[in-house]
Scaffold this motif. Structure first.
Motif, PDB file in Angstrom:
ATOM      1  N   LEU A  18       0.807  -1.219   0.000  1.00  0.00           N
ATOM      2  CA  LEU A  18       0.000   0.000   0.000  1.00  0.00           C
ATOM      3  C   LEU A  18       0.839   1.268   0.000  1.00  0.00           C
ATOM      4  O   LEU A  18       0.401   2.304  -0.476  1.00  0.00           O
ATOM      5  N   THR A  21       1.640   6.291   2.958  1.00  0.00           N
ATOM      6  CA  THR A  21       0.473   7.157   3.117  1.00  0.00           C
ATOM      7  C   THR A  21      -0.809   6.350   3.216  1.00  0.00           C
ATOM      8  O   THR A  21      -1.635   6.581   4.113  1.00  0.00           O
ATOM      9  N   ARG A  22      -0.983   5.400   2.346  1.00  0.00           N
ATOM     10  CA  ARG A  22      -2.210   4.586   2.384  1.00  0.00           C
ATOM     11  C   ARG A  22      -2.256   3.720   3.637  1.00  0.00           C
ATOM     12  O   ARG A  22      -3.331   3.470   4.173  1.00  0.00           O
ATOM     13  N   ARG A  23      -1.100   3.255   4.098  1.00  0.00           N
ATOM     14  CA  ARG A  23      -1.074   2.485   5.344  1.00  0.00           C
ATOM     15  C   ARG A  23      -1.518   3.345   6.516  1.00  0.00           C
ATOM     16  O   ARG A  23      -2.253   2.892   7.389  1.00  0.00           O
ATOM     17  N   LEU A  26      -5.217   3.692   6.326  1.00  0.00           N
ATOM     18  CA  LEU A  26      -5.837   2.426   6.714  1.00  0.00           C
ATOM     19  C   LEU A  26      -5.815   2.256   8.225  1.00  0.00           C
ATOM     20  O   LEU A  26      -6.820   1.854   8.831  1.00  0.00           O
TER      21      LEU A  26
END
Length: 80
Positions: A18, A21-23, A26
């Motif tokens: 991911l 940033t996406r982690r 999430l």
């Protein structure tokens, strides 16, 4: 012949893919869901979302350790 990856390893690989940033997004979303289920009195589902959030944090921590170790190795003077 190699053994197929476990479901847990597939999940770790997916979280790792991911990106940072996406982690982070999430982890925030999972924490919000955990808190919502705690407020609704659903501790089992809250624990599930908490476990997922911990997994995301562990993947990030593991990658950070590897990056720090690599940086230290690159900054260290060559050994003779």
């Amino acid at each position: 012949m190699s053994t197929p990856p476990t479901t847990g390893q597939l999940l770790v690989d997916a979280v790792s893919a991911l990106g940072v940033t996406r982690r982070r997004l999430l982890a925030v979303a999972l924490t919000e869901r955990r808190d919502r289920h705690v407020a609704f009195g659903d501790p089992v589902t809250a624990e599930f979302f908490n476990a997922l959030a911990v997994l995301v944090a562990d993947v990030t921590d593991g990658e950070n350790r590897v990056l720090r170790r690599t940086e230290n190795d690159l900054n260290a003077p060559p050994s003779a």
